[in-house]
Enzyme design. Structure first.
Site, PDB file in Angstrom:
ATOM      1  CE  LYS A 145      -2.223   4.813   6.841  1.00 26.21           C
ATOM      2  NZ  LYS A 145      -3.262   5.579   7.511  1.00 26.21           N
ATOM      3  NE  ARG A 177      -2.618   1.090   3.518  1.00 25.13           N
ATOM      4  CZ  ARG A 177      -3.375   0.970   4.623  1.00 25.13           C
ATOM      5  NH1 ARG A 177      -4.647   0.645   4.513  1.00 25.13           N
ATOM      6  NH2 ARG A 177      -2.872   1.148   5.820  1.00 25.13           N
ATOM      7  CD  GLU A 226     -12.015   6.231   4.929  1.00 23.43           C
ATOM      8  OE1 GLU A 226     -11.452   5.198   5.314  1.00 23.43           O
ATOM      9  OE2 GLU A 226     -11.495   7.041   4.155  1.00 23.43           O
TER      10      GLU A 226
HETATM   11  N1  PMP Z   1      -9.389   4.972   6.840  1.00 22.02           N
HETATM   12  C1  PMP Z   1      -8.480   5.926   7.049  1.00 22.02           C
HETATM   13  C2  PMP Z   1      -8.753   7.302   6.564  1.00 22.02           C
HETATM   14  C3  PMP Z   1      -7.275   5.623   7.709  1.00 22.02           C
HETATM   15  O1  PMP Z   1      -6.353   6.564   7.919  1.00 22.02           O
HETATM   16  C4  PMP Z   1      -7.051   4.291   8.148  1.00 22.02           C
HETATM   17  C5  PMP Z   1      -5.760   3.915   8.806  1.00 22.02           C
HETATM   18  N2  PMP Z   1      -5.499   4.637   9.949  1.00 22.02           N
HETATM   19  C6  PMP Z   1      -8.063   3.337   7.944  1.00 22.02           C
HETATM   20  C7  PMP Z   1      -9.207   3.714   7.260  1.00 22.02           C
HETATM   21  C8  PMP Z   1      -7.898   1.923   8.413  1.00 22.02           C
HETATM   22  O2  PMP Z   1      -6.918   1.256   7.665  1.00 22.02           O
HETATM   23  P1  PMP Z   1      -6.018   0.106   8.275  1.00 22.02           P
HETATM   24  O3  PMP Z   1      -6.937  -0.983   8.718  1.00 22.02           O
HETATM   25  O4  PMP Z   1      -5.134  -0.315   7.160  1.00 22.02           O
HETATM   26  O5  PMP Z   1      -5.279   0.700   9.424  1.00 22.02           O
END
Ligand code: PMP
Length: 287
Positions: free
Chosen positions: A149, A50, A182
């Site tokens: 990210k 990622r 989200e």
């Molecule tokens: N959405 C956002 C905006 C995030 O920054 C994150 C990670 N902190 C997630 C979802 C969750 O992703 P992950 O399970 O890979 O930590």
């Protein structure tokens, strides 16, 4: 504490970036937050992939191979005797001029911090958390792909401020179409009539690694799951709701905008998935 900075372990005090770094000037860079369970980097390959995909999308050339960064993370863990904790892996655009041009920044800066993490109090995992729906809309893919990210989290931070102002820990962000995307740093699931539902990637989410693990665990537990659009009304009418993320793991949501979800207690499917998730992280098994 020792921080890995551009290939060297330095003290926390020595771990500094120049003010002309475009990471500082413009939030120009990418990062990952990664869990350590029992001395192992959880989902290391998925996180590294990622990171490289995020960097590719902003045309940032990471000056290390994927394996070099995995080795560097283990080196940082050992130097700090971290067996269970959290890693922050960051690549900034590097030092440039005051203008935006990223191609005037020849040397990205890369650093790794290994530390402890506790996002929410234990009590919240037992009783569930209250959240609100934010007015701040999630950045759409045509503005900045939510799958990147990046170091620029202001969109999420503004929604987080709304949550804090409302006296709750998280805010649900809708997309420009009015569908649920989200939360500010976690993905969202609901349970309705025994079925798990989570927004599609196309709803404008960061495709969480915890989300992917939960979907696999659900399949193993024979809990039917579907990725589809969720409307705010679906949230209020859900039997259960929970959030997933690297730092948060799996946490129940029992109230949205002051309205109780289901019974107002963490539901059976949420509890089953949280237990399965904890068991899986302790097992060291790779899915
Ligand atoms: N959405 C956002 C905006 C995030 O920054 C994150 C990670 N902190 C997630 C979802 C969750 O992703 P992950 O399970 O890979 O930590």
């Amino acid at each position: 504490m020792k921080v890995w900075l551009n290939g060297k372990l330095v003290t926390k005090g020595e771990a500094k970036l120049p003010v002309f770094d475009h990471g500082t000037l413009y939030g120009d860079g990418v990062f990952e937050g990664i869990r350590i369970y029992g001395q192992r980097i959880f989902q290391a390959q998925a996180h590294i992939d990622r990171l490289f995909n995020s960097a590719r999308d902003i045309r940032l050339a990471i000056p290390y191979t994927k394996q070099e960064l995995i080795d560097a993370m283990y080196e940082t863990l050992q130097a700090n005797s971290v067996t269970d904790g959290y890693i922050r892996l960051v690549v900034t655009r590097g030092v440039g001029t005051l203008g935006l041009n990223p191609f005037k920044c020849p040397d990205p800066n890369t650093f790794i911090i290994a530390d402890q993490v506790a996002l929410y109090p234990d009590e919240m995992y037992k009783k569930g958390m209250a959240v609100i729906i934010a007015k701040t809309i999630r950045t759409s893919a045509s503005m900045l792909k939510p799958s990147v990210k990046s170091l620029n989290y202001l969109n999420n931070i503004l929604a987080k401020i709304e949550a804090i102002d409302a006296g709750v820990a998280e805010a649900i962000m809708l997309n420009a179409q009015g569908n649920v995307a989200e939360c500010t740093g976690v993905n969202l699931f609901i349970v309705k009539d025994g079925q798990l539902v989570t927004p599609l990637a196309s709803a404008g989410i960061l495709e969480g690694i915890t989300r992917a693990v939960v979907l696999i665990l659900a399949e193993r537990l024979e809990i039917p799951a579907e990725q589809k659009n969720i409307m705010p009304e679906d949230l209020y009418a859900a039997d259960e709701c929970f959030l997933t993320g690297t730092a948060a793991e799996v946490i129940s949501v029992t109230k949205i905008d002051g309205k109780a979800i289901g019974t107002g207690q963490p539901g059976p499917i949420t509890r089953k998935l949280l237990e399965a998730f904890r068991e899986y992280t302790r097992s060291g098994e790779e899915l």
